[in-house]
Design an enzyme around this catalytic site. Structure first.
Site, PDB file in Angstrom:
ATOM      1  CG  ASP A  37      73.997  95.117 137.894  1.00  0.00           C
ATOM      2  OD1 ASP A  37      74.482  94.804 139.000  1.00  0.00           O
ATOM      3  OD2 ASP A  37      74.572  94.895 136.815  1.00  0.00           O
ATOM      4  CE1 TYR A 154      81.947  82.984 134.775  1.00  0.00           C
ATOM      5  CE2 TYR A 154      83.385  81.875 133.210  1.00  0.00           C
ATOM      6  CZ  TYR A 154      82.534  82.914 133.518  1.00  0.00           C
ATOM      7  OH  TYR A 154      82.247  83.872 132.572  1.00  0.00           O
ATOM      8  CE  LYS A 158      78.998  82.637 132.642  1.00  0.00           C
ATOM      9  NZ  LYS A 158      77.926  83.592 132.355  1.00  0.00           N
ATOM     10  CB  ILE A 187      85.169  90.533 127.503  1.00  0.00           C
ATOM     11  CG1 ILE A 187      84.674  89.302 126.730  1.00  0.00           C
ATOM     12  CG2 ILE A 187      84.563  91.823 126.970  1.00  0.00           C
ATOM     13  CD1 ILE A 187      85.072  89.206 125.277  1.00  0.00           C
ATOM     14  CB  THR A 189      84.280  93.566 131.868  1.00  0.00           C
ATOM     15  OG1 THR A 189      84.406  92.191 132.263  1.00  0.00           O
ATOM     16  CG2 THR A 189      83.720  93.652 130.456  1.00  0.00           C
TER      17      THR A 189
HETATM   18  N1  LIG Z   1      84.742  89.394 130.939  1.00  0.00           N
HETATM   19  C1  LIG Z   1      84.997  88.235 130.372  1.00  0.00           C
HETATM   20  O1  LIG Z   1      86.135  87.954 129.976  1.00  0.00           O
HETATM   21  C2  LIG Z   1      83.875  87.233 130.136  1.00  0.00           C
HETATM   22  C3  LIG Z   1      84.165  86.107 129.357  1.00  0.00           C
HETATM   23  C4  LIG Z   1      83.147  85.180 129.114  1.00  0.00           C
HETATM   24  C5  LIG Z   1      81.880  85.381 129.625  1.00  0.00           C
HETATM   25  N2  LIG Z   1      81.639  86.482 130.398  1.00  0.00           N
HETATM   26  C6  LIG Z   1      80.263  86.640 130.893  1.00  0.00           C
HETATM   27  O2  LIG Z   1      79.746  87.865 130.429  1.00  0.00           O
HETATM   28  C7  LIG Z   1      78.721  88.324 131.321  1.00  0.00           C
HETATM   29  C8  LIG Z   1      78.944  89.791 131.657  1.00  0.00           C
HETATM   30  O3  LIG Z   1      80.144  89.909 132.432  1.00  0.00           O
HETATM   31  P1  LIG Z   1      81.116  91.176 132.326  1.00  0.00           P
HETATM   32  O4  LIG Z   1      82.335  90.729 131.626  1.00  0.00           O
HETATM   33  O5  LIG Z   1      80.381  92.334 131.799  1.00  0.00           O
HETATM   34  O6  LIG Z   1      81.501  91.348 133.875  1.00  0.00           O
HETATM   35  P2  LIG Z   1      81.126  92.498 134.918  1.00  0.00           P
HETATM   36  O7  LIG Z   1      81.611  91.976 136.220  1.00  0.00           O
HETATM   37  O8  LIG Z   1      81.635  93.801 134.429  1.00  0.00           O
HETATM   38  O9  LIG Z   1      79.533  92.553 134.874  1.00  0.00           O
HETATM   39  C9  LIG Z   1      78.709  91.602 135.470  1.00  0.00           C
HETATM   40  C10 LIG Z   1      77.461  92.302 135.955  1.00  0.00           C
HETATM   41  O10 LIG Z   1      76.596  91.330 136.540  1.00  0.00           O
HETATM   42  C11 LIG Z   1      76.063  91.901 137.727  1.00  0.00           C
HETATM   43  N3  LIG Z   1      75.588  90.900 138.684  1.00  0.00           N
HETATM   44  C12 LIG Z   1      76.309  90.055 139.461  1.00  0.00           C
HETATM   45  N4  LIG Z   1      75.495  89.359 140.272  1.00  0.00           N
HETATM   46  C13 LIG Z   1      74.224  89.760 140.001  1.00  0.00           C
HETATM   47  C14 LIG Z   1      72.955  89.411 140.521  1.00  0.00           C
HETATM   48  N5  LIG Z   1      72.807  88.503 141.495  1.00  0.00           N
HETATM   49  N6  LIG Z   1      71.866  90.020 139.991  1.00  0.00           N
HETATM   50  C15 LIG Z   1      71.990  90.952 139.020  1.00  0.00           C
HETATM   51  N7  LIG Z   1      73.169  91.337 138.506  1.00  0.00           N
HETATM   52  C16 LIG Z   1      74.278  90.744 138.999  1.00  0.00           C
HETATM   53  C17 LIG Z   1      77.230  92.700 138.304  1.00  0.00           C
HETATM   54  O11 LIG Z   1      76.811  93.629 139.294  1.00  0.00           O
HETATM   55  C18 LIG Z   1      77.778  93.353 137.046  1.00  0.00           C
HETATM   56  O12 LIG Z   1      77.165  94.570 136.755  1.00  0.00           O
HETATM   57  C19 LIG Z   1      78.779  87.399 132.525  1.00  0.00           C
HETATM   58  O13 LIG Z   1      77.767  86.419 132.425  1.00  0.00           O
HETATM   59  C20 LIG Z   1      80.140  86.743 132.392  1.00  0.00           C
HETATM   60  O14 LIG Z   1      80.203  85.493 133.036  1.00  0.00           O
HETATM   61  C21 LIG Z   1      82.598  87.411 130.665  1.00  0.00           C
END
Ligand SMILES: NC(=O)c1ccc[n+]([C@@H]2O[C@H](COP(=O)([O-])OP(=O)(O)OC[C@H]3O[C@@H](n4cnc5c(N)ncnc54)[C@H](O)[C@@H]3O)[C@@H](O)[C@H]2O)c1
Length: 252
Positions: A37, A154, A158, A187, A189
């Protein structure tokens, strides 16, 4: 036998949220986990949590937008554990803007992390998976990679991940490398649970729940359990598929 016994897994974006849940779950199922990360302090805390519980995990700095950074992470994986069985391309960012409000720089940034990051990670591990006789790549897309949302950059990033996953699946099936995409809904987060976010306060959470047939906001672990299945040999016949974990959002 644990579900990922002796597997080596590399996870991007593992310092918090879903990636951290996956790192912890995978380690509890017997995997050696390397996770990266850009948030080093948070990542090192998760590493300690896993190792204190008897798991095998190592945090490293990984910026998914950089090919050099990926090559360093993969080299670390190979030097430490000798192979890579699983890659989870999980890192992602969300910019909550429609088309007119999105700047060119914002567009590029979202594509760079969410879409290019998946390409670079995949490219970096494939030679080692080929050498190893196979592997499983799990790409975290989104419900927004299947249906339209107002967050244009976004959604585009995706949607790219969804099709790139199928391209990887058909290109590398001959090497026993599987690749699937995961499509989470809402989700809990930091990505959506922050001031002004999709579930940032009571009113926006209520609106979000109205869009969800199951009337639920899920946890990071709800997604991690699906990712575990795709990462493990239990899904050995599954490639090019889309695992939707969204409470019915995309079924409407
Ligand atoms: N939370 C939701 O509702 C949701 C829904 C659909 C998809 N997602 C996807 O799930 C995945 C995880 O997201 P999350 O919900 O845990 O969010 P989050 O923001 O808690 O975690 C995302 C992580 O990605 C890291 N990150 C960002 N840019 C980066 C980079 N350049 N290099 C390395 N790491 C990097 C961040 O530091 C963070 O730790 C993502 O791909 C997100 O798009 C999330």
């Amino acid at each position: 036998m644990l579900r990922l016994e002796n597997k080596v897994a590399l996870i991007s974006g593992g310092a918090k949220g879903q990636g951290a849940a996956e790192a912890q779950l995978f380690a509890s199922e017997g995997a050696h986990v390397i996770f990266g990360d850009i948030l080093d302090a948070e990542g090192l805390k998760i590493e300690s949590k896993i190792t204190e519980n008897g798991g095998s995990a190592k945090y490293l700095t990984l910026d998914v937008t950089s090919e050099d950074s990926w090559n360093t992470a993969v080299a670390e994986c190979i030097n430490t554990f000798g192979k890579i069985d699983i890659l989870v391309n999980n890192a992602g960012i969300l910019i909550e803007k429609n088309i007119e409000d999105t700047s060119e720089a914002e567009w590029d940034k979202v594509q760079s992390v969410n879409s290019k990051g998946v390409f670079l990670g995949t490219k970096a591990v494939i030679p080692y998976m080929k050498e190893n006789g196979g592997g499983s790549i799990v790409n975290i897309s989104s419900a927004a990679g299947i249906i339209g949302s107002q967050f244009s950059a976004y959604g585009a990033s995706k949607g790219a991940v969804r099709l790139f996953s199928k391209s990887t699946a058909v290109s590398y099936a001959q090497y026993n490398i599987r690749c699937n995409s995961v499509h989470p809904g809402f989700i809990d987060t930091d990505m959506i649970n922050h001031k002004g976010g999709i579930i940032g306060d009571e009113e926006s959470t209520k609106k979000t729940l109205e869009r969800s047939p199951l009337k639920m906001i899920a946890t990071a672990m709800d997604v991690a359990l699906g990712v575990l299945y795709l990462a493990s040999d239990e899904s050995r016949y599954v490639t090019g598929s889309e695992l939707v974990i969204d409470g019915g959002v995309t079924a409407k």
